[in-house]
Design a protein around this motif. Structure first.
Motif, PDB file in Angstrom:
ATOM      1  N   PRO A 476       0.805  -1.229   0.000  1.00 21.18           N
ATOM      2  CA  PRO A 476       0.000   0.000   0.000  1.00 21.18           C
ATOM      3  C   PRO A 476       0.833   1.271   0.000  1.00 21.18           C
ATOM      4  CG  PRO A 476      -0.166  -1.159   2.110  1.00 21.18           C
ATOM      5  CD  PRO A 476       0.514  -2.084   1.166  1.00 21.18           C
ATOM      6  N   GLN A 477       2.035   1.246   0.573  1.00 20.05           N
ATOM      7  CA  GLN A 477       2.852   2.454   0.550  1.00 20.05           C
ATOM      8  C   GLN A 477       3.251   2.819  -0.869  1.00 20.05           C
ATOM      9  OE1 GLN A 477       3.809   4.590   3.278  1.00 20.05           O
ATOM     10  NE2 GLN A 477       4.068   5.759   1.387  1.00 20.05           N
ATOM     11  N   TYR A 478       3.643   1.811  -1.656  1.00 16.05           N
ATOM     12  CA  TYR A 478       3.976   2.077  -3.054  1.00 16.05           C
ATOM     13  C   TYR A 478       2.746   2.568  -3.815  1.00 16.05           C
ATOM     14  CZ  TYR A 478       5.408   1.301  -7.889  1.00 16.05           C
ATOM     15  OH  TYR A 478       5.687   1.467  -9.233  1.00 16.05           O
ATOM     16  N   ALA A 479       1.588   1.989  -3.522  1.00 16.35           N
ATOM     17  CA  ALA A 479       0.354   2.423  -4.182  1.00 16.35           C
ATOM     18  C   ALA A 479       0.068   3.884  -3.872  1.00 16.35           C
ATOM     19  CB  ALA A 479      -0.818   1.536  -3.750  1.00 16.35           C
ATOM     20  N   LYS A 480       0.231   4.280  -2.618  1.00 13.42           N
ATOM     21  CA  LYS A 480       0.009   5.682  -2.263  1.00 13.42           C
ATOM     22  C   LYS A 480       1.023   6.587  -2.950  1.00 13.42           C
ATOM     23  CE  LYS A 480       0.004   4.893   2.221  1.00 13.42           C
ATOM     24  NZ  LYS A 480      -0.063   5.149   3.678  1.00 13.42           N
ATOM     25  N   ASP A 481       2.274   6.160  -2.983  1.00 19.17           N
ATOM     26  CA  ASP A 481       3.300   6.959  -3.650  1.00 19.17           C
ATOM     27  C   ASP A 481       2.971   7.158  -5.123  1.00 19.17           C
ATOM     28  OD1 ASP A 481       4.686   7.064  -1.273  1.00 19.17           O
ATOM     29  OD2 ASP A 481       6.135   5.514  -1.812  1.00 19.17           O
ATOM     30  N   GLN A 482       2.473   6.112  -5.776  1.00 15.12           N
ATOM     31  CA  GLN A 482       2.146   6.209  -7.193  1.00 15.12           C
ATOM     32  C   GLN A 482       0.985   7.171  -7.443  1.00 15.12           C
ATOM     33  OE1 GLN A 482       3.642   4.187 -10.152  1.00 15.12           O
ATOM     34  NE2 GLN A 482       5.055   4.875  -8.584  1.00 15.12           N
ATOM     35  N   TRP A 518      -9.230   7.316  -2.542  1.00 19.22           N
ATOM     36  CA  TRP A 518     -10.146   6.942  -1.469  1.00 19.22           C
ATOM     37  C   TRP A 518     -10.050   5.451  -1.155  1.00 19.22           C
ATOM     38  CZ3 TRP A 518     -12.455   8.349   2.585  1.00 19.22           C
ATOM     39  CH2 TRP A 518     -13.660   7.807   3.031  1.00 19.22           C
ATOM     40  N   ARG A 519      -9.992   4.643  -2.184  1.00 15.92           N
ATOM     41  CA  ARG A 519      -9.947   3.188  -1.981  1.00 15.92           C
ATOM     42  C   ARG A 519      -8.619   2.749  -1.360  1.00 15.92           C
ATOM     43  NH1 ARG A 519     -11.136  -2.059  -3.726  1.00 15.92           N
ATOM     44  NH2 ARG A 519     -13.280  -2.347  -4.441  1.00 15.92           N
ATOM     45  N   VAL A 520      -7.525   3.250  -1.900  1.00 15.37           N
ATOM     46  CA  VAL A 520      -6.208   2.860  -1.406  1.00 15.37           C
ATOM     47  C   VAL A 520      -5.995   3.344   0.025  1.00 15.37           C
ATOM     48  CG1 VAL A 520      -3.722   3.265  -1.727  1.00 15.37           C
ATOM     49  CG2 VAL A 520      -5.157   2.629  -3.681  1.00 15.37           C
ATOM     50  N   PHE A 541      -1.646  11.679   3.755  1.00 14.21           N
ATOM     51  CA  PHE A 541      -1.726  11.302   2.340  1.00 14.21           C
ATOM     52  C   PHE A 541      -3.063  11.739   1.744  1.00 14.21           C
ATOM     53  CE2 PHE A 541      -3.867   7.965  -0.185  1.00 14.21           C
ATOM     54  CZ  PHE A 541      -3.197   8.115  -1.391  1.00 14.21           C
ATOM     55  N   LEU A 542      -4.146  11.464   2.472  1.00 16.67           N
ATOM     56  CA  LEU A 542      -5.474  11.768   1.952  1.00 16.67           C
ATOM     57  C   LEU A 542      -5.650  13.274   1.761  1.00 16.67           C
ATOM     58  CD1 LEU A 542      -8.148  10.308   1.262  1.00 16.67           C
ATOM     59  CD2 LEU A 542      -8.917  10.849   3.578  1.00 16.67           C
ATOM     60  N   GLU A 543      -5.212  14.049   2.724  1.00 10.57           N
ATOM     61  CA  GLU A 543      -5.385  15.503   2.641  1.00 10.57           C
ATOM     62  C   GLU A 543      -4.502  16.102   1.554  1.00 10.57           C
ATOM     63  OE1 GLU A 543      -6.026  19.130   5.805  1.00 10.57           O
ATOM     64  OE2 GLU A 543      -4.701  17.471   6.364  1.00 10.57           O
ATOM     65  N   ARG A 544      -3.280  15.616   1.457  1.00 11.63           N
ATOM     66  CA  ARG A 544      -2.362  16.116   0.425  1.00 11.63           C
ATOM     67  C   ARG A 544      -2.941  15.876  -0.973  1.00 11.63           C
ATOM     68  NH1 ARG A 544       1.561  13.503   2.219  1.00 11.63           N
ATOM     69  NH2 ARG A 544       1.688  11.760   0.751  1.00 11.63           N
ATOM     70  N   CYS A 545      -3.451  14.685  -1.186  1.00 11.63           N
ATOM     71  CA  CYS A 545      -4.050  14.368  -2.489  1.00 11.63           C
ATOM     72  C   CYS A 545      -5.319  15.179  -2.721  1.00 11.63           C
ATOM     73  CB  CYS A 545      -4.364  12.876  -2.579  1.00 11.63           C
ATOM     74  SG  CYS A 545      -2.906  11.808  -2.667  1.00 11.63           S
ATOM     75  N   TYR A 546      -6.094  15.369  -1.669  1.00 13.61           N
ATOM     76  CA  TYR A 546      -7.374  16.064  -1.808  1.00 13.61           C
ATOM     77  C   TYR A 546      -7.184  17.480  -2.337  1.00 13.61           C
ATOM     78  CZ  TYR A 546     -12.161  17.444  -0.659  1.00 13.61           C
ATOM     79  OH  TYR A 546     -13.471  17.871  -0.724  1.00 13.61           O
ATOM     80  N   HIS A 547      -6.187  18.167  -1.817  1.00 13.30           N
ATOM     81  CA  HIS A 547      -5.961  19.542  -2.271  1.00 13.30           C
ATOM     82  C   HIS A 547      -5.666  19.587  -3.766  1.00 13.30           C
ATOM     83  CE1 HIS A 547      -4.750  20.810   2.085  1.00 13.30           C
ATOM     84  NE2 HIS A 547      -6.046  20.635   1.935  1.00 13.30           N
ATOM     85  N   LYS A 548      -4.870  18.636  -4.248  1.00  8.87           N
ATOM     86  CA  LYS A 548      -4.552  18.616  -5.674  1.00  8.87           C
ATOM     87  C   LYS A 548      -5.750  18.159  -6.508  1.00  8.87           C
ATOM     88  CE  LYS A 548      -0.343  20.086  -5.594  1.00  8.87           C
ATOM     89  NZ  LYS A 548       0.709  19.314  -6.255  1.00  8.87           N
ATOM     90  N   LEU A 549      -6.563  17.280  -5.946  1.00 11.82           N
ATOM     91  CA  LEU A 549      -7.756  16.827  -6.672  1.00 11.82           C
ATOM     92  C   LEU A 549      -8.767  17.959  -6.824  1.00 11.82           C
ATOM     93  CD1 LEU A 549      -8.128  13.314  -5.027  1.00 11.82           C
ATOM     94  CD2 LEU A 549      -7.649  13.755  -7.442  1.00 11.82           C
ATOM     95  N   GLU A 615     -14.361  12.330   5.523  1.00 11.70           N
ATOM     96  CA  GLU A 615     -13.317  11.654   6.299  1.00 11.70           C
ATOM     97  C   GLU A 615     -12.375  12.677   6.936  1.00 11.70           C
ATOM     98  OE1 GLU A 615     -10.984   8.295   7.718  1.00 11.70           O
ATOM     99  OE2 GLU A 615     -13.065   8.599   7.093  1.00 11.70           O
ATOM    100  N   LEU A 616     -11.977  13.678   6.178  1.00 11.08           N
ATOM    101  CA  LEU A 616     -11.089  14.708   6.711  1.00 11.08           C
ATOM    102  C   LEU A 616     -11.798  15.571   7.748  1.00 11.08           C
ATOM    103  CD1 LEU A 616      -9.328  15.767   3.381  1.00 11.08           C
ATOM    104  CD2 LEU A 616      -8.353  14.382   5.229  1.00 11.08           C
ATOM    105  N   ALA A 617     -13.116  15.690   7.610  1.00 13.03           N
ATOM    106  CA  ALA A 617     -13.885  16.497   8.557  1.00 13.03           C
ATOM    107  C   ALA A 617     -13.949  15.866   9.943  1.00 13.03           C
ATOM    108  CB  ALA A 617     -15.307  16.719   8.027  1.00 13.03           C
TER     109      ALA A 617
END
Length: 939
Positions: A476-482, A518-520, A541-549, A615-617
């Motif tokens: 999962p760490q590699y998946a998040k990195d990707q 979200w799934r990963v 990870f989730l918050e960092r990605c969310y801002h870019k999304l 989730e972030l809330a």
């Protein structure tokens, strides 16, 4: 370490902890891996032509002679994290006209259906840290039929089946070698290597094995001063002083070399030793372009010894081709076996190590291979679902091995590529208008999960999202990195667009990145709990990605919703030839395609971003406002698909019970494209549940939601549905673009064998178009269950009937969510009873898995009519994970190693075989599945 797994953390699980640290890109068990491409020739990166025809600029015939600028290729090759040093074996059977250093395949002009590899090789095993890797290559003993493959496939003019290597008769009487290439790591920097060749034929046969070690050419291009580096700045490979008659030692040293341009950190390998069994002739040359052969007789070589020297030495017999001083930037060890006996084998052992001066370097090679193999067995046993049969566990392991082998270092600096490497020899001005001129910021030195390291040796945005879901089962760490890579500043465009793929970064792939994030995120948490017994939720990870999304979402809205009606348009969205025209190309008269699939994808995107915000809330109430925004945006998009903006037409067609694309003309008139395809099913992907009791923890969101439901019934009445929770104690809001009647009508078509439902999955086009093709202004869309006759977006256009894993996978997920919401109380009428959503999901998952299983007739559908694959014990379990599958027969088609998204079969096995054997196929007990928990969380 506590864990809820009966297996406990295995040795491989403990190694994975090392790659979860902040320095995981540099020093870890993943520093060395299978990061060498299967093909670098004829890629966009290596194309410096005036017309952008990458396939003709650097074809296979020149690949052995031209030094690559942006990355190496080889057969079962490995390299370090930044590909300073690479290793791969080469072979020669004494008859081929070419030294077998790389896999052969056809270009789109030569092939029957686009680019097409014409070799047989298999990803047998791999672990997430690459502590153990196994690869199988089938090498014919006769002369390789290069010309025949080109001539026959080209003569078919894009019609009918492809002419494959096995069709040539080259494997008759089993006259071939099974060559196994195995790697095992002693530690992070020390690799054991064994190459074993088995003669499957009836007679002795000669074989040359040539393990090769070389430095990627980073020195021949312009340096910081605008000129190539001097020879003193180059790395070198040389003979080490002889210390034993039992082995040979080569030294590879990059210490003299200047750090390549663009390196993010100081990086050097220092001196490495390649130990090898005695009996080989050591050969040396330089990884330099053979200029006269590549550019013409007037060109001059930079150095006297060049890249193709080993071919000239071994195949052409030119003894002077290699450096007699036994030094260079490329080395080969030439082992000659005059006659490998029938049924017999030969083996060569090597060791690539950071430990010089070992007295017995090769003695531990076989033991460490055995140890790491046993550790790999233990790791995959811990991954194996409880209810999976031995065969299903094998299929899952092979799929994941393919995922892990299909990693590649993706080196590409678009600014330098467009500008050129040498100011005195700039590329033609036309290159600035061919492709990717708007992506000057894209600069990659990343290890990436690519689509297929031969047919598609580059990332694609939506492929990568699906890859990560499968990879999260084991790493999962590699998946998040990707997932983060494409959102990173050197990839995501400043305007918010995510790059599509290197042939045109500005093209559009479906917006599935938020879904994958979200799934990963949830799968990673379940992995930690299951294998390490710890509660970890990586909200960073989730918050960092969310801002870019959020930036990406804004780009979509501003780019493809030009009228502001929440109807999206323009873009092929990965579905190539699924409709009558190339949807990437604008109409000259201003006509626009309003797309059912684009709008459906955006509805799904809204719901994904709503879920992430909630989730972030939990920790930051500010995100409740973002959740409210995306709930409301979902409602606008969902309503718009039916009627919006006062128009007298909609994407939903009540007569047919289906969604269609609509052509909107400049004068306001419209025409529906009545093609029943995946385009009309993709709105089913936008499904979510909100349990009112659960959302009470978000008071601001709950208040806004209730206000919207009360005050905007015109928007929500058909897209937000109330039902009781499963326990009957509360209320669930089911968010779907379709109302219940539309849902039933769509699924009745999906579950009709004369339309979408094939024996092995849901087809991409209704079978009804076999008898009733859609015709519009001379264009025809007809059901084509295998390779497509109609070419749009290049030769590989095959969305008019075949079965594709990613689209089936998302449909299964939607059915599961609907089943979770409505339980057994709803479904469609079939054979006199109600077929529930959960039953449909279970059945569809099993159809997809059955593509790879041995059926009652003893045959695997994936192999189609290839009798050798079906019957021969050396072939029948060597499963290939194709790009797509025959709509009626399940045979594998397209790219043969597209484990990327077909690797989702590993998730299907995890999710649907997690039950006890007596419940297998029912979905019972699947709460133990990582995939299921990620799908249904949070409650």
């Amino acid at each position: 370490m506590p864990t809820d797994s009966p297996h406990g953390p295995t040795a491989e699980h403990r190694r994975l902890l090392d790659v979860m640290g902040d320095d995981r890109d540099n020093v870890s068990w993943r520093r060395w891996g299978p990061y060498v491409a299967d093909r670098s020739w004829a890629t966009v990166r290596e194309d410096y032509s005036a017309d952008g025809n990458a396939w003709s600029f650097l074809p296979h015939d020149l690949a052995r002679s031209k030094a690559y600028r942006w990355g190496e290729d080889g057969i079962a090759g490995v390299c370090d994290r930044y590909q300073i040093l690479a290793f791969a074996p080469a072979f020669w059977n004494g008859r081929d006209p070419i030294l077998k250093e790389r896999l052969f395949g056809l270009t789109p002009d030569e092939g029957n259906h686009g680019e097409d590899v014409k070799e047989y090789y298999f990803h047998v095993d791999n672990t997430p840290t690459h502590s153990f890797m196994a690869f199988l290559y089938k090498y014919p003993q006769g002369r390789f039929p290069y010309e025949q493959l080109v001539e026959v496939n080209r003569s078919r003019c894009g019609q009918g089946l492809e002419y494959e290597l096995i069709d040539t008769g080259i494997f008759a009487e089993s006259r071939y070698f099974d060559i196994e290439i195995e790697y095992a790591k002693f530690d992070e920097e020390d690799l054991a290597i064994r190459i074993t060749a088995h003669n499957r034929g009836p007679e002795p046969a000669p074989l040359h094995l040539i393990p090769q070690l070389w430095f990627r050419n980073t020195w021949a291009w312009a340096g910081a001063g605008g000129r190539p580096l001097s020879p003193e700045d180059e790395p070198r490979i040389s003979m080490a002083p002889a210390r034993s008659e039992a082995f040979i030692e080569l030294w590879a040293d990059d210490s003299p070399a200047t750090i390549p341009k663009g390196m993010p950190i100081p990086y050097s390998l220092g001196r490495r030793s390649l130990y090898a069994e005695a009996g080989a002739e050591a050969m040396f040359t330089d990884n330099e372009t053979n200029m006269p052969r590549v550019f013409g007789a007037g060109a001059r070589n930079r150095k006297p010894f060049v890249k193709d020297a080993f071919h000239d030495r071994i195949v052409e017999g030119r003894s002077g081709a290699t450096n007699p001083a036994r030094i260079g930037t490329k080395a080969g060890l030439h082992y000659v076996f005059e006659g490998v006996p029938p049924g017999g084998s030969v083996a060569v052992r090597l060791r690539l190590s950071d430990k010089p001066g070992l007295d017995d370097p090769l003695g531990p090679v076989d033991p460490i291979l055995k140890t790491r193999k046993l550790e790999a067995d233990a790791f995959f046993e811990a991954i194996r679902p409880e209810g999976a049969s031995d065969e299903e566990a094998m299929i899952q392991r092979r799929a994941l091995a393919g995922m892990l082998w299909t990693k590649q270092i993706y080196l590409f600096d678009v600014h330098d590529w467009l500008r050129g490497d040498d100011p005195s020899w700039p590329p033609p001005a036309s290159r600035w208008s061919i492709r990717n001129q708007h992506w000057l910021h894209l600069n990659s030195m990343r290890i990436m999960s690519v689509c297929d390291k031969w047919e598609y040796p580059w990332f694609a945005a939506w492929d990568l999202a699906f890859h990560c879901v499968a990879l999260a089962l084991v790493d999962p760490q590699y998946a998040k990195d990707q997932l983060w890579v494409l959102l990173f500043e050197q990839f995501q465009h400043p305007n918010g667009q995510i790059p599509a793929y290197e042939w045109e970064f500005s093209d559009l792939n479906p917006p599935v990145h938020a879904w994958a994030v979200w799934r990963v995120y949830h799968m990673a948490a379940q992995f930690d709990k299951r294998h390490y017994g710890r509660e970890v939720r990586d909200r960073g990870f989730l918050e960092r990605c969310y801002h870019k999304l959020l930036i990406n979402f804004a780009w979509w809205v501003n780019k493809v919703d030009r009228q502001g009606n929440n109807i999206f348009e323009g873009g092929f969205l990965g579905l190539d030839n699924i409709t009558i025209v190339d949807r990437s190309e604008p109409f000259s008269d201003g006509t626009v395609i309003e797309q059912a699939d684009a709008t459906g994808w955006m509805g799904m995107f809204c719901l994904n971003l709503m879920r992430i915000a909630l989730e972030l809330a939990k920790e930051n109430p500010v995100y409740q406002g973002m959740a409210t925004k995306f709930f409301q945006h979902y409602a606008y998009v969902a309503a718009a698909m039916k009627k919006m903006g006062g128009r007298d037409y909609q994407l939903w067609d009540d007569r047919d019970g289906f969604f269609y694309d609509v052509l909107r003309y400049p004068n306001g008139e419209f025409h529906k494209l009545r093609v029943r395809s995946l385009v009309g099913l993709i709105p089913l992907y936008a499904v979510e549940r909100l349990e009112l009791d659960w959302i009470e923890q978000f008071p601001s969101f709950t208040a806004s939601l209730k206000w919207f439901l009360k005050n905007r019934p015109d928007l929500v009445k058909d897209v937000v549905h109330e039902c009781e929770t499963r326990d009957g104690q509360g209320t669930t809001l089911v968010l779907t673009i379709v109302d219940r009647d539309q849902l039933h009508r769509l699924l009745e078509r999906v579950w009709d064998s004369e339309e979408f439902l094939g024996e092995y999955g849901v087809r991409s086009l209704s079978r009804a178009h076999s008898e009733r093709p859609f015709v519009f202004r001379g264009h025809v869309v007809a059901y084509e269950p295998a390779e497509s006759v109609t070419k749009l977006k290049g030769g590989n256009s095959n969305w008019r009937g075949p079965i594709w894993f990613p689209t089936n996978f998302l449909l299964i997920e939607s059915l599961r969510k609907l089943g979770k919401a409505w339980g057994d109380s709803d479904g469609i009428r079939k054979d006199g009873r109600v077929l529930t959503y959960r039953e449909m999901a279970s059945d569809l998952a099993d159809r997809l898995i059955s593509i790879f299983r041995v059926g009652p007739d003893g045959r695997r559908p994936v192999f189609g009519g290839q009798d050798t694959f079906q019957r021969d014990p050396h072939w029948r379990d060597q499963i290939l994970f194709y790009e797509y599958f025959h709509g009626d027969e399940g045979a594998g088609l397209g790219a043969s190693h597209q484990t990327g998204w077909t690797g989702l079969v590993a998730c299907l096995i995890d999710e649907w075989k997690a039950a006890a054997p007596s419940d297998a196929g029912t979905g019972a007990g699947s709460d133990r599945s990582l995939a299921y928990k990620a799908l249904m969380a949070p409650e």
